[in-house]
Structure formats: structure tokens, C-alpha cells
Design a protein around this motif. Structure first.
Motif: not given
Length: 138
Positions: A14-42
Motif C-alpha cells: 500500500g505504498g508503505y515500506d515494511l522491509s525492516d519488519h520482515v521476519q519471513s516472506l514468500s511469494l507463490t506464483i501459481n496458475y490454475d491448470p486447465v486440462e486440454i487433453t484430447a482423446l488421442s493424447d497419451t
């Protein structure tokens, strides 16, 4: 192989620098998978679906009035709203070796006070990212 220690993470919310208070931080980048498997796929095939990123963090509690580093006041003012964030793994100077991750989060989940006797008080965050992540290398 270049290895760095995770001791200088830059985190702005929100525009506020909180860096000096970070004990731990993780950013998880994830996308929902959309299945596009065809009948002939293995094997299953997938396409990128909706972004489903999240931020998990523990910050040291600061009861100061709102401003840079005022953890409780910043979170209290942003609760239930969307806020911009910036994360960089190795400090606030962004470069090819220290990318800047940006986006927007919905400030919906935080524990305002956490800790035990003899420990520093902390705030635990669990934030849902409401945009795709932008990665800048300079």
C-alpha cells in the motif's frame, strides 16, 4: 553458482515500506491448470488458467502510528481493501539479479498479534494476489 542470503528482502504494501519488519516472506506464483487433453493424447496436457498467486509473511509487530514501518497501523488501514505490493528478494535496488515483483493483493487475512512470553510479537499475513505478477529486472 551465485547464492545469496535472504536477509535483505524489500517489501512494500500500500505504498508503505515494511522491509525492516520482515521476519519471513514468500511469494507463490501459481496458475490454475486447465486440462486440454484430447482423446488421442497419451498424457495429460494443460493450459495456463487463472492466476492464483499468494503472499505469506511474518512481520515484527510495530504499534507506531501510520507511516513507514508501522505494521499494525498499515494493516488496519488496508484491511478489506486491495493494495499494491512490491517484493524484491535482495533489497530495494532492482536489477537483473534482483528482480522486482509487483501486483495487487486483497488484504483479507492477517493475525494482528502473535507471540509467546519472551518472544518478539509478530503479525502473520496470508494475502491473495488479485492481479497477475509483473516482474521487472531494472
Amino acid at each position: 553458482m551465485a547464492i545469496y542470503m535472504s536477509q535483505n528482502t524489500y517489501f512494500s504494501l500500500g505504498g508503505y515500506d515494511l522491509s525492516d519488519h520482515v521476519q519471513s516472506l514468500s511469494l507463490t506464483i501459481n496458475y490454475d491448470p486447465v486440462e486440454i487433453t484430447a482423446l488421442s493424447d497419451t498424457a495429460h496436457k494443460y493450459a495456463k488458467g487463472l492466476a492464483s498467486h499468494s503472499i505469506q509473511a511474518t512481520l515484527y509487530l510495530d504499534q507506531a502510528v501510520i507511516g513507514a514501518g508501522a505494521v499494525r497501523a498499515v494493516l488496519d488501514s488496508l484491511r478489506g481493501t486491495s493494495a499494491a505490493f512490491i517484493i524484491a528478494p535482495a533489497g530495494g535496488t532492482f536489477s537483473a539479479t534482483n528482480p522486482k515483483y509487483t501486483g495487487s493483493v486483497f488484504v483479507n487475512g492477517y493475525t494482528p498479534v502473535s507471540g509467546s512470553t519472551g518472544e518478539a510479537a509478530t503479525v502473520d499475513l496470508s494475502l491473495d494476489v488479485t492481479t497477475d505478477i509483473t516482474i521487472a529486472y531494472a
